[in-house]
Every structure is written in structure tokens, then in C-alpha cells.
Write a protein that holds these residues in place. Structure first.
Motif, mmCIF file in Angstrom:
data_model
loop_
_atom_site.group_PDB
_atom_site.id
_atom_site.type_symbol
_atom_site.label_atom_id
_atom_site.label_comp_id
_atom_site.label_asym_id
_atom_site.label_seq_id
_atom_site.Cartn_x
_atom_site.Cartn_y
_atom_site.Cartn_z
ATOM 1 N N TYR A 1 -11.909 1.473 -0.883
ATOM 2 C CA TYR A 1 -11.437 0.729 0.278
ATOM 3 C C TYR A 1 -12.418 -0.334 0.769
ATOM 4 O O TYR A 1 -11.981 -1.449 1.103
ATOM 5 C CB TYR A 1 -10.962 1.677 1.377
ATOM 6 N N LEU B 1 -11.789 -3.190 -1.623
ATOM 7 C CA LEU B 1 -10.521 -3.861 -1.321
ATOM 8 C C LEU B 1 -10.649 -4.743 -0.080
ATOM 9 O O LEU B 1 -10.183 -5.886 -0.066
ATOM 10 C CB LEU B 1 -9.395 -2.844 -1.118
ATOM 11 N N HIS B 2 -11.304 -4.232 0.961
ATOM 12 C CA HIS B 2 -11.460 -4.999 2.196
ATOM 13 C C HIS B 2 -12.324 -6.239 1.975
ATOM 14 O O HIS B 2 -12.036 -7.307 2.526
ATOM 15 C CB HIS B 2 -12.038 -4.117 3.304
ATOM 16 N N GLU C 1 -12.234 7.083 -2.731
ATOM 17 C CA GLU C 1 -11.739 6.263 -1.621
ATOM 18 C C GLU C 1 -12.898 5.575 -0.918
ATOM 19 O O GLU C 1 -12.765 4.447 -0.459
ATOM 20 C CB GLU C 1 -10.972 7.132 -0.630
ATOM 21 N N LYS D 1 -0.050 0.037 2.465
ATOM 22 C CA LYS D 1 -0.597 -1.295 2.218
ATOM 23 C C LYS D 1 -0.609 -1.569 0.716
ATOM 24 O O LYS D 1 -1.233 -0.832 -0.042
ATOM 25 C CB LYS D 1 -2.039 -1.394 2.716
ATOM 26 N N TYR E 1 -1.014 -0.099 -4.328
ATOM 27 C CA TYR E 1 -1.656 0.453 -3.140
ATOM 28 C C TYR E 1 -2.879 1.256 -3.581
ATOM 29 O O TYR E 1 -3.060 1.550 -4.767
ATOM 30 C CB TYR E 1 -0.679 1.274 -2.286
ATOM 31 N N GLY E 2 -3.750 1.572 -2.637
ATOM 32 C CA GLY E 2 -5.037 2.164 -2.953
ATOM 33 C C GLY E 2 -5.000 3.391 -3.844
ATOM 34 O O GLY E 2 -5.662 3.439 -4.886
ATOM 35 N N TYR F 1 -1.717 -4.283 -2.178
ATOM 36 C CA TYR F 1 -2.642 -5.381 -2.415
ATOM 37 C C TYR F 1 -2.156 -6.193 -3.601
ATOM 38 O O TYR F 1 -1.679 -5.640 -4.591
ATOM 39 C CB TYR F 1 -4.042 -4.842 -2.704
#
Length: 112
Positions: free
Chosen positions: A50, A53-54, A46, A75, A26-27, A77
């Protein structure tokens, strides 16, 4: 690392490599793992993580699993099949880039 901007072009490669090694993360876990591996020299914010990641998810390189942890949703990944292939490509590109930089910055110690 004095200049955090140097890693920005490598962020996707860093994320892909971590997920290749750790299956799913996760993040916050990603940011802490990078900080630990680099002994605090590299700190991913962050605000940088993020969006990366997106983008990787939108490109079909990452899949997302949502799990309930306590009373929160988290979430996770993980690499898709395409993500695994792209990780190998990105790592090869990175090695070539580092070799080129070594030739430029320190030609006496270059390996070729």
C-alpha cells in the motif's frame, strides 16, 4: 525466495508491470497474482504494497477507481498515461540490472 528484501527495490516495477498486463487491479488481487505467478516464492505484504501504491498514485503514475462490491468499497488501481511510459522505463532498467547481475554472479553464462 529466501531473502524477501531482494524484491523491495523492484516492488514498483512489479506493480507497474502487473497493471500494464491486467489493466486494473485492487491491492489484494495484486498480492495474490504475484504469489501465484511466482509459485509462492514472492509474497508481497500489505505493509509494503500500500505505501508503494500510494507513492505511485502521488507521482501521477496510477489512477484510482472506487467501486462498490457487495457492501464494501474497493479501490482499483490502473496506469495513467505517465504510468504507461514509466513502466517501459522501469522494465528497461530492470533488464539492464538483471544483465549486470548475471555478469557479476555467473560470468560463464552471461550472454555477451
Amino acid at each position: 525466495m529466501g531473502n524477501q528484501k531482494l524484491y523491495k527495490g523492484s516492488l514498483q516495477t512489479i506493480i507497474l508491470k502487473l497493471l500494464e498486463t491486467n489493466d486494473k487491479m485492487y491491492g489484494y488481487e495484486i498480492t495474490q497474482h504475484v504469489k501465484e505467478l511466482t509459485k509462492g516464492e514472492l509474497q508481497i505484504t500489505e505493509g509494503a504494497l500500500y505505501p508503494a501504491l500510494h507513492k505511485l498514485e502521488a507521482d501521477g503514475l496510477l489512477a484510482v477507481e472506487v467501486a462498490k462490491v457487495g457492501n464494501r468499497l474497493r479501490k482499483y488501481y490502473k496506469l495513467t498515461e505517465s504510468g504507461t511510459k514509466e513502466t517501459a522505463n522501469k522494465l528497461e532498467e530492470m533488464q539492464e540490472f538483471l544483465k549486470t547481475m548475471q555478469h557479476l554472479v555467473n560470468p560463464k553464462f552471461s550472454m555477451e
